[in-house]
Design a protein around this motif. Structure first.
Motif, mmCIF file in Angstrom:
data_model
loop_
_atom_site.group_PDB
_atom_site.id
_atom_site.type_symbol
_atom_site.label_atom_id
_atom_site.label_comp_id
_atom_site.label_asym_id
_atom_site.label_seq_id
_atom_site.Cartn_x
_atom_site.Cartn_y
_atom_site.Cartn_z
ATOM 1 N N VAL A 174 -41.075 -111.928 -76.551
ATOM 2 C CA VAL A 174 -41.928 -110.923 -75.913
ATOM 3 C C VAL A 174 -41.350 -110.534 -74.565
ATOM 4 O O VAL A 174 -41.002 -111.409 -73.756
ATOM 5 C CB VAL A 174 -43.371 -111.447 -75.711
ATOM 6 C CG1 VAL A 174 -44.246 -110.349 -75.097
ATOM 7 C CG2 VAL A 174 -43.970 -111.943 -77.004
ATOM 8 N N LEU A 175 -41.240 -109.245 -74.325
ATOM 9 C CA LEU A 175 -40.861 -108.720 -73.014
ATOM 10 C C LEU A 175 -41.879 -107.658 -72.618
ATOM 11 O O LEU A 175 -42.212 -106.784 -73.424
ATOM 12 C CB LEU A 175 -39.464 -108.092 -73.050
ATOM 13 C CG LEU A 175 -38.253 -109.027 -73.019
ATOM 14 C CD1 LEU A 175 -36.973 -108.208 -73.172
ATOM 15 C CD2 LEU A 175 -38.209 -109.808 -71.717
ATOM 16 N N SER A 211 -33.938 -107.677 -76.169
ATOM 17 C CA SER A 211 -33.552 -107.040 -74.911
ATOM 18 C C SER A 211 -34.054 -105.607 -74.919
ATOM 19 O O SER A 211 -34.336 -105.038 -75.977
ATOM 20 C CB SER A 211 -32.029 -107.071 -74.721
ATOM 21 O OG SER A 211 -31.399 -106.312 -75.737
ATOM 22 N N PRO A 220 -40.278 -105.930 -64.182
ATOM 23 C CA PRO A 220 -40.559 -106.983 -65.176
ATOM 24 C C PRO A 220 -41.929 -107.613 -64.903
ATOM 25 O O PRO A 220 -42.274 -107.911 -63.754
ATOM 26 C CB PRO A 220 -39.426 -107.989 -64.957
ATOM 27 C CG PRO A 220 -38.353 -107.223 -64.239
ATOM 28 C CD PRO A 220 -39.064 -106.208 -63.397
ATOM 29 N N GLY A 225 -38.199 -115.656 -75.702
ATOM 30 C CA GLY A 225 -37.268 -114.729 -76.334
ATOM 31 C C GLY A 225 -37.895 -113.847 -77.384
ATOM 32 O O GLY A 225 -37.188 -113.212 -78.174
ATOM 33 N N ASN A 272 -42.281 -105.169 -75.779
ATOM 34 C CA ASN A 272 -41.352 -105.327 -76.895
ATOM 35 C C ASN A 272 -41.632 -106.680 -77.555
ATOM 36 O O ASN A 272 -41.665 -107.713 -76.885
ATOM 37 C CB ASN A 272 -39.909 -105.268 -76.397
ATOM 38 C CG ASN A 272 -38.915 -105.164 -77.542
ATOM 39 O OD1 ASN A 272 -39.285 -105.005 -78.703
ATOM 40 N ND2 ASN A 272 -37.638 -105.274 -77.212
ATOM 41 N N GLN A 274 -42.428 -112.422 -69.890
ATOM 42 C CA GLN A 274 -41.535 -112.705 -71.019
ATOM 43 C C GLN A 274 -41.889 -114.074 -71.558
ATOM 44 O O GLN A 274 -42.350 -114.953 -70.828
ATOM 45 C CB GLN A 274 -40.063 -112.616 -70.599
ATOM 46 C CG GLN A 274 -39.591 -113.713 -69.665
ATOM 47 C CD GLN A 274 -39.130 -114.948 -70.399
ATOM 48 O OE1 GLN A 274 -38.718 -114.872 -71.566
ATOM 49 N NE2 GLN A 274 -39.199 -116.105 -69.735
ATOM 50 N N LYS A 275 -41.649 -114.252 -72.865
ATOM 51 C CA LYS A 275 -42.002 -115.530 -73.472
ATOM 52 C C LYS A 275 -41.110 -115.843 -74.662
ATOM 53 O O LYS A 275 -41.071 -115.078 -75.632
ATOM 54 C CB LYS A 275 -43.467 -115.522 -73.918
ATOM 55 C CG LYS A 275 -43.969 -116.875 -74.412
ATOM 56 C CD LYS A 275 -45.457 -116.853 -74.692
ATOM 57 C CE LYS A 275 -45.949 -118.222 -75.107
ATOM 58 N NZ LYS A 275 -47.414 -118.211 -75.381
#
Length: 208
Positions: free
Chosen positions: A31-32, A9, A23, A29, A47, A26-27
């Motif tokens: 990569v953000l 997160s 945003p 959980g 991240n 995301q992938k």
């Protein structure tokens, strides 16, 4: 987060230096990606939490290269637990095993023009059972020369096996100037009219 449970997160503190946060990607959980406005300029913030298991890590960086190559560019800040080290000095005691994911990540790093902001040898992870340390957590940034101050610090957190890493960015909004000084034009000393006028003014304001 731990190796047995995926999930990352990102929390942004309200600040006059932050603008809109969008945003982007995301992938799984791990990569953000956000687009943020930092110092009124667009930046991509990435991240990453890479897999600890070696086969998964290699595939992760290979696919991440393809995922990001079309959507991330320009100003970039990248942070995460990369689960490998780039430099042998970042692992204590030294290991003879190859750093799985290294070459795949370097391809991504070169694509995005990223530069490591940390200090080599300043470890961020401690395995208390095996008594090993490594700099697994890092900040990367593109275009670092645009900041007047750029510094990464590492702070221990007692309940965690990972240490807290912080990136400080400062940007001068305006140039600093001193008090300045007045310089007399010495060529006026050879001007006869100026000398006569100046003499008159001096006499006029001298006390009787």
């Amino acid at each position: 987060h731990g190796t047995s449970k995926q999930g990352i997160s990102v929390a942004f503190k309200r600040s006059k230096n932050f603008g809109k946060i969008i945003p982007v990607f995301q992938k799984d959980g791990r990569v953000l990606v956000f687009k943020i406005y930092l110092f009124e300029e667009p930046w991509f913030f990435i991240n990453i939490y890479a897999p600890a298991k070696k086969p998964e890590r290699k595939l992760f960086y290979e696919t991440l290269y393809e995922d990001l190559r079309q959507i991330v560019f320009g100003n970039i800040i990248c942070v995460g637990d990369f689960n490998f080290v780039e430099n042998a000095l970042d692992r204590r005691p030294p290991s003879n095993e190859p750093e799985v994911g290294f070459s795949e990540f370097i391809n991504l790093k070169n694509l995005l023009g990223l530069i490591d902001t940390g200090e080599i040898g300043e470890t961020t992870f401690v395995h208390r059972v095996h008594r090993t340390e490594a700099r697994l957590d890092r900040f990367y940034i593109s275009h670092p020369n645009g900041f007047s101050e750029l510094k990464t610090t590492v702070t221990p957190i007692s309940p965690s096996d990972h240490r807290c890493i912080t990136l400080k960015l400062c940007k001068e909004t305006q140039s600093k100037t001193g008090r300045g000084y007045w310089k007399f034009n010495t060529t006026l000393l050879s001007d006869q009219h100026h000398k006569e006028s100046l003499g008159y003014i001096i006499l006029r304001y001298l006390p009787p």
